[in-house]
Design a protein around this motif. Structure first.
Motif, PDB file in Angstrom:
ATOM      1  N   ARG A 159       0.845  -1.337  -0.065  1.00  0.00           N
ATOM      2  CA  ARG A 159      -0.139  -0.253  -0.230  1.00  0.00           C
ATOM      3  C   ARG A 159       0.963   1.379  -0.039  1.00  0.00           C
ATOM      4  NH1 ARG A 159      -4.434  -2.148  -1.883  1.00  0.00           N
ATOM      5  NH2 ARG A 159      -2.657  -3.544  -2.483  1.00  0.00           N
ATOM      6  N   LEU A 160       2.163   1.055   0.410  1.00  0.00           N
ATOM      7  CA  LEU A 160       3.173   2.152   0.497  1.00  0.00           C
ATOM      8  C   LEU A 160       3.955   2.026  -0.571  1.00  0.00           C
ATOM      9  CD1 LEU A 160       3.731   4.545   2.789  1.00  0.00           C
ATOM     10  CD2 LEU A 160       5.425   2.717   3.435  1.00  0.00           C
ATOM     11  N   SER A 161       4.186   3.266  -1.242  1.00  0.00           N
ATOM     12  CA  SER A 161       5.537   3.150  -2.297  1.00  0.00           C
ATOM     13  C   SER A 161       6.354   4.732  -2.179  1.00  0.00           C
ATOM     14  CB  SER A 161       4.753   2.990  -3.697  1.00  0.00           C
ATOM     15  OG  SER A 161       3.923   3.870  -4.059  1.00  0.00           O
ATOM     16  N   TYR A 162       7.211   4.715  -3.011  1.00  0.00           N
ATOM     17  CA  TYR A 162       7.971   5.906  -3.081  1.00  0.00           C
ATOM     18  C   TYR A 162       7.335   6.729  -4.154  1.00  0.00           C
ATOM     19  CZ  TYR A 162      12.443   6.198  -0.415  1.00  0.00           C
ATOM     20  OH  TYR A 162      13.224   6.323   0.656  1.00  0.00           O
ATOM     21  N   ASN A 163       7.330   8.077  -3.972  1.00  0.00           N
ATOM     22  CA  ASN A 163       6.777   8.986  -5.099  1.00  0.00           C
ATOM     23  C   ASN A 163       7.845   8.909  -6.190  1.00  0.00           C
ATOM     24  OD1 ASN A 163       8.805  10.593  -3.796  1.00  0.00           O
ATOM     25  ND2 ASN A 163       7.615  12.041  -2.993  1.00  0.00           N
ATOM     26  N   ALA A 168       9.853  10.420  -0.903  1.00  0.00           N
ATOM     27  CA  ALA A 168       9.234  10.121   0.319  1.00  0.00           C
ATOM     28  C   ALA A 168       8.337   9.165   0.035  1.00  0.00           C
ATOM     29  CB  ALA A 168       8.256  11.370   0.776  1.00  0.00           C
ATOM     30  N   PHE A 169       7.974   8.401   0.819  1.00  0.00           N
ATOM     31  CA  PHE A 169       6.867   7.246   0.851  1.00  0.00           C
ATOM     32  C   PHE A 169       5.379   7.698   0.765  1.00  0.00           C
ATOM     33  CE2 PHE A 169      10.089   4.483   2.368  1.00  0.00           C
ATOM     34  CZ  PHE A 169       9.894   3.597   1.518  1.00  0.00           C
ATOM     35  N   VAL A 170       4.502   7.334   0.030  1.00  0.00           N
ATOM     36  CA  VAL A 170       3.185   7.721   0.063  1.00  0.00           C
ATOM     37  C   VAL A 170       2.239   6.602   0.138  1.00  0.00           C
ATOM     38  CG1 VAL A 170       3.527   9.920  -1.088  1.00  0.00           C
ATOM     39  CG2 VAL A 170       3.183   7.890  -2.818  1.00  0.00           C
ATOM     40  N   PHE A 171       1.175   6.675   0.641  1.00  0.00           N
ATOM     41  CA  PHE A 171       0.068   5.621   0.621  1.00  0.00           C
ATOM     42  C   PHE A 171      -0.663   5.918  -0.626  1.00  0.00           C
ATOM     43  CE2 PHE A 171       0.630   4.787   5.210  1.00  0.00           C
ATOM     44  CZ  PHE A 171       0.781   3.295   5.231  1.00  0.00           C
ATOM     45  N   ASP A 172      -0.560   4.812  -1.671  1.00  0.00           N
ATOM     46  CA  ASP A 172      -1.047   5.261  -3.043  1.00  0.00           C
ATOM     47  C   ASP A 172      -2.585   4.097  -3.283  1.00  0.00           C
ATOM     48  OD1 ASP A 172       0.334   2.728  -3.138  1.00  0.00           O
ATOM     49  OD2 ASP A 172       1.582   3.805  -5.115  1.00  0.00           O
ATOM     50  N   LYS A 235      11.592   1.145   3.732  1.00  0.00           N
ATOM     51  CA  LYS A 235      10.159   0.797   3.891  1.00  0.00           C
ATOM     52  C   LYS A 235      10.036  -0.005   5.136  1.00  0.00           C
ATOM     53  CE  LYS A 235       7.317   0.102   0.232  1.00  0.00           C
ATOM     54  NZ  LYS A 235       6.515  -0.736  -0.721  1.00  0.00           N
TER      55      LYS A 235
END
Length: 249
Positions: A159-163, A168-172, A235
């Protein structure tokens, strides 16, 4: 059911193409990325003279571990013919007597019921397209009092990946929305069913299993894994990559 069959067909094709890439990866005594190992957890206990079955046996390295721990009978099944061939070749080299089935885990290809001391699955159970049906089979394979142990990618991990600029990590992706998804880690070539952790737990309980341990601790390697990798140290510093469950019939 037709949708399930289509997903199984797609996933089998994906594994037939990628099998060599996963030879020997994520096998006991390791449970998965950034997870404590069996040498630390001792979940299986004594395996001498035990009958064991692996769900998603891959290249056979976890079955090899079971043999080395003294297991009496080795059984395994896997969706991909290349994985079954690799496992057979590896275990033949070890002169291990093993019974292997090329089959989806959602079906029983001829595995005896009420027979096994231990059924386990190392980073494979999450591939099922029908969790309850798979768990129903596993429960039936076990002797009363038998143990089921499995590990899988923690459902919050993808659910979390780098932009885009890797700053930064983002929940996408939403954690709470469940269903089959084309998997980003496989470049959208296979389906993996996103399920919440509670879904796995509740399905086990519904099938009649008694839970003994749920583990999502993080253990960091000596050398950091690069942020460009699917399983990165950065992560893992935020959330677990792997979860492990031990249950009993």
């Amino acid at each position: 059911m037709e949708a399930h069959q289509e997903m199984l067909k797609t996933n089998k094709e994906g594994w037939e193409q990628a099998a060599e890439r996963f030879f020997g990866r994520t096998a006991l005594p390791d449970y998965g990325p950034f997870a404590p190992s069996e040498q630390q957890l001792h979940l299986f206990g004594t395996l001498a003279q035990k009958k064991v079955l692996e769900i998603g046996c891959g290249s056979g390295h976890s079955l090899q571990y079971m043999k080395n721990q003294g297991a009496e009978e080795l059984w395994g099944l896997d969706l991909a013919s290349k994985q079954i061939s690799a496992a057979k070749a590896l275990l033949d080299e070890q002169q291990a007597k093993v019974t292997l089935f090329e089959s989806p885990m959602e079906a029983n290809p001829g595995i005896p019921l009420n027979y096994f001391d231990t059924v386990y699955s190392i980073y494979a159970l999450g591939w099922t397209v029908d969790l309850k049906q798979t768990l129903r089979h596993i429960y039936a394979y076990l002797k009363p009092g038998g143990t089921f142990i499995f590990s899988w990618e923690h459902p919050i991990h993808d659910r979390l990946s780098y932009n885009e600029d890797l700053s930064a990590f983002v929940f996408d992706k939403p954690y709470t929305v469940e269903g089959p998804e084309l998997n980003a880690g496989w470049h959208q070539s296979v389906y993996i069913y996103h399920r919440k952790l509670s879904t796995y737990i509740n399905a086990l309980l519904e099938m009649g299993f008694k839970l003994e341990r749920v583990i999502d601790d993080v253990v960091f390697p000596e050398q950091a894994a690069d942020v460009s990798r699917w399983y990165s140290t950065a992560k893992a510093e935020l959330l677990p990559a792997t979860f492990i469950v031990k249950a009993r019939k």
